[in-house]
Scaffold this active site. Structure first.
Site, PDB file in Angstrom:
ATOM      1  CE  LYS A 169      61.829 -16.351  24.789  1.00 27.30           C
ATOM      2  NZ  LYS A 169      60.484 -15.871  24.671  1.00 27.30           N
ATOM      3  CG  ASN A 170      62.162 -12.205  24.581  1.00 26.82           C
ATOM      4  OD1 ASN A 170      61.551 -13.211  24.246  1.00 26.82           O
ATOM      5  ND2 ASN A 170      62.337 -11.674  25.901  1.00 26.82           N
ATOM      6  CB  CYS A 222      43.532 -11.167  29.857  1.00 24.10           C
ATOM      7  SG  CYS A 222      44.824 -11.616  30.863  1.00 24.10           S
ATOM      8  NE  ARG A 276      48.714  -6.828  33.992  1.00 23.16           N
ATOM      9  CZ  ARG A 276      49.400  -7.307  34.832  1.00 23.16           C
ATOM     10  NH1 ARG A 276      48.985  -7.065  36.053  1.00 23.16           N
ATOM     11  NH2 ARG A 276      50.597  -8.060  34.558  1.00 23.16           N
TER      12      ARG A 276
HETATM   13  C1  UD1 Z   1      58.179  -9.316  26.622  1.00 19.85           C
HETATM   14  C2  UD1 Z   1      58.977 -10.496  26.525  1.00 19.85           C
HETATM   15  C3  UD1 Z   1      58.941 -11.107  27.983  1.00 19.85           C
HETATM   16  C4  UD1 Z   1      59.662 -10.227  28.953  1.00 19.85           C
HETATM   17  C5  UD1 Z   1      58.542  -9.005  28.921  1.00 19.85           C
HETATM   18  C6  UD1 Z   1      58.894  -8.030  30.015  1.00 19.85           C
HETATM   19  C7  UD1 Z   1      58.779 -11.129  24.275  1.00 19.85           C
HETATM   20  C8  UD1 Z   1      58.336 -12.234  23.491  1.00 19.85           C
HETATM   21  N1  UD1 Z   1      58.523 -11.294  25.559  1.00 19.85           N
HETATM   22  O1  UD1 Z   1      56.789  -9.819  26.743  1.00 19.85           O
HETATM   23  O2  UD1 Z   1      60.149 -12.293  27.989  1.00 19.85           O
HETATM   24  O3  UD1 Z   1      59.418 -10.878  30.467  1.00 19.85           O
HETATM   25  O4  UD1 Z   1      58.515  -8.493  27.841  1.00 19.85           O
HETATM   26  O5  UD1 Z   1      60.310  -7.394  29.647  1.00 19.85           O
HETATM   27  O6  UD1 Z   1      59.464 -10.174  23.880  1.00 19.85           O
HETATM   28  N2  UD1 Z   1      50.647  -5.084  30.168  1.00 19.85           N
HETATM   29  C9  UD1 Z   1      49.628  -4.531  30.135  1.00 19.85           C
HETATM   30  N3  UD1 Z   1      48.859  -4.267  29.139  1.00 19.85           N
HETATM   31  C10 UD1 Z   1      49.315  -4.401  27.947  1.00 19.85           C
HETATM   32  C11 UD1 Z   1      50.690  -5.215  27.796  1.00 19.85           C
HETATM   33  C12 UD1 Z   1      51.321  -5.384  29.029  1.00 19.85           C
HETATM   34  O7  UD1 Z   1      49.252  -3.987  31.251  1.00 19.85           O
HETATM   35  O8  UD1 Z   1      48.736  -4.372  26.920  1.00 19.85           O
HETATM   36  C13 UD1 Z   1      51.614  -5.198  31.260  1.00 19.85           C
HETATM   37  C14 UD1 Z   1      51.941  -6.738  31.394  1.00 19.85           C
HETATM   38  O9  UD1 Z   1      50.909  -7.484  32.069  1.00 19.85           O
HETATM   39  C15 UD1 Z   1      53.221  -6.705  32.188  1.00 19.85           C
HETATM   40  C16 UD1 Z   1      53.955  -5.304  31.763  1.00 19.85           C
HETATM   41  O10 UD1 Z   1      52.873  -4.675  30.942  1.00 19.85           O
HETATM   42  O11 UD1 Z   1      52.863  -6.531  33.842  1.00 19.85           O
HETATM   43  C17 UD1 Z   1      55.048  -5.882  30.902  1.00 19.85           C
HETATM   44  O12 UD1 Z   1      54.534  -6.407  29.676  1.00 19.85           O
HETATM   45  P1  UD1 Z   1      55.016  -6.603  28.269  1.00 19.85           P
HETATM   46  O13 UD1 Z   1      56.091  -5.670  28.267  1.00 19.85           O
HETATM   47  O14 UD1 Z   1      53.867  -6.252  27.348  1.00 19.85           O
HETATM   48  O15 UD1 Z   1      55.637  -7.869  28.167  1.00 19.85           O
HETATM   49  P2  UD1 Z   1      55.740  -8.962  26.624  1.00 19.85           P
HETATM   50  O16 UD1 Z   1      55.712  -8.034  25.492  1.00 19.85           O
HETATM   51  O17 UD1 Z   1      54.462  -9.847  26.661  1.00 19.85           O
END
Ligand code: UD1
Length: 418
Positions: free
Chosen positions: A22-23, A118, A123
């Site tokens: 999925k991801n 947000c 975040r």
């Molecule tokens: C992706 C996955 C999700 C998984 C996550 C972490 C997909 C579609 N989803 O989500 O299933 O749980 O990775 O492995 O692939 N953050 C920030 N700023 C940002 C972006 C993120 O602070 O601009 C923080 C988030 O709040 C979180 C962490 O970084 O604490 C990880 O988030 P991120 O890796 O971006 O997750 P997703 O890509 O949303």
């Protein structure tokens, strides 16, 4: 409202096959927007999930033509007509923010809703936006939307404060169209990022380094079509591994990439299960004992946060006290109260859950609060010796294709009730 009636206590035995990730599928579908040259994008091994349906609907709303046949989706995005993602799409699925990078690359403009709760700059999209601004994108916030515009993008050297999966993917897709080279530092290293690099390169991009923390995108490329097969889903595979252990069963899980699963395999072995890997199959057998574990979620190649709820369900049955520490998401313990309803003994202390194993879980009415919480409760209900009712199973359809059918085929007793 759909719900499952799960009569637990049946050992799962036999073969079970893992579908496409999925991801990986979600960013790959967004990347199809970049195909403006010769040919269509044909994606194989795409799982049939509600999140995938949503992505396809968004592609169509932007003017792409799509055609689905089983696990293959064909996308022709040569002529696009829209730059906006709807409020509803974003509320249904945060991953719709993955269209930001490709829309900027194709049309120089994108309008996407701010993710609920947000503020811009904080975040969870600050890393996406910081990276895009470095490429020369002008970003404004207006009426709950992010409005991004770039007359032309230029390659930049970008450091992520956190190795965000989504930000890394968005920046890779935007940087393909930027003039010159973009370097992404402290990039996320997940296998899904490698899959995105591989697909973009088959479309004509020049990207190296995915899978390490430094990715280089040689930009200024016009991409065309491709035929690409999505990598297998490591979280689905991990969920099945725990289904074998928790039901005192024996499952041979096929279509696995074992190298993507090191922490999950290591922790499953550590809990006392017999795990043997042969090519792309993993056999998992319960051995009569579940030992307690200490687990901390980390970015890849650390232990995946998307397996945290399922491992927590496993730990409820361990002979002793386990500790699960969640470092990626602040509020990812919503399954704890539901597991308690099944007789689990769990105490939360800050970002850790202390789990004192019980001999058996009880059947109960439980509710999924998100996708992986739903998977954890499904596993717990399979292990309980009585019947449970699992509500909000729509969450499970977001990330698991035919989970009910797959488990019934290896001995589970599950009925869908409407
Ligand atoms: C992706 C996955 C999700 C998984 C996550 C972490 C997909 C579609 N989803 O989500 O299933 O749980 O990775 O492995 O692939 N953050 C920030 N700023 C940002 C972006 C993120 O602070 O601009 C923080 C988030 O709040 C979180 C962490 O970084 O604490 C990880 O988030 P991120 O890796 O971006 O997750 P997703 O890509 O949303």
């Amino acid at each position: 409202m759909n719900q499952y009636l799960i009569s637990g206590g049946q050992p799962l035995q036999g073969r079970i096959s893992v579908g496409g990730s999925k991801n990986a599928s979600l960013p790959l579908l967004a990347a199809c927007l970049l195909g403006e040259g010769e040919g269509e994008c044909i994606l194989h091994n795409i799982p049939q999930l509600s999140d995938v349906k949503n992505m396809v609907q968004i592609l169509e709303s932007l003017g792409a033509k799509t055609y689905s046949d089983g696990h293959t989706i064909t996308i022709d995005a040569k002529s696009l007509t829209g730059i906006s993602i709807s409020e509803d799409s974003m509320r249904q699925m945060r991953a719709s923010n993955l269209f930001l990078g490709p829309l900027l690359a194709r049309l120089g403009e994108a309008r996407i809703p701010l993710p609920g709760g947000c503020r811009i700059g904080s975040r969870p999209m600050d890393q996406h936006l910081k990276g895009l601004e470095a490429l020369g994108v002008d970003i404004q916030e207006s009426h709950g939307y992010i409005e991004a515009k770039a007359a032309c993008m230029r390659g930049a050297d970008i450091y992520f404060d956190v190795p965000s999966v989504g930000a890394t993917e968005n920046l890779m897709m935007a940087a393909v169209a930027a003039e010159g080279t973009t370097i992404l530092r402290n990039a996320a290293r997940e296998p899904e990022i490698v899959d995105l690099q591989n697909m973009l390169n088959t479309m004509g991009a020049q990207i190296v380094g995915a899978g390490t923390s430094t990715i280089r995108v040689m930009g200024g490329k016009r991409l065309g079509g491709t035929s690409y097969t999505v990598v297998s889903d490591r979280i689905e595979a991990g969920t099945h591994m725990l289904a074998a252990v928790m039901t005192q069963g024996d499952l041979e899980i096929d279509n696995v990439v074992p190298e993507h699963m090191s922490p999950v395999i290591a922790k499953t072995k550590q809990c006392g299960a017999d795990v043997s890997v042969k090519g792309s199959s993993v056999r998992v057998r319960h051995t009569g004992q579940i030992k307690p574990l200490e687990v901390k979620t980390m970015s890849y190649p650390g232990f995946p946060t998307d397996m945290q709820p399922q491992f927590m369900a496993l730990m409820t049955l361990a002979e002793g006290t386990s500790v699960m520490t969640e470092t990626i998401f602040e509020n990812r313990f919503q399954h704890v109260d539901e597991l308690r309803r099944m007789g689990a003994k769990i105490v939360i202390e800050g970002r850790s859950a202390i789990i004192s194993g019980v001999k058996k879980l009880e059947g109960a009415f439980v509710e999924a609060s998100d996708l992986r919480a739903g998977a954890a409760l499904f596993l717990a209900a399979l292990a309980a010796e009585e019947a449970s009712v699992l509500r909000n199973i729509e969450y499970i359809f977001r990330g698991y294709e035919n989970l009910e059918e797959k488990y019934v085929a290896v001995g589970a007793k599950v009925q869908r009730m409407i």
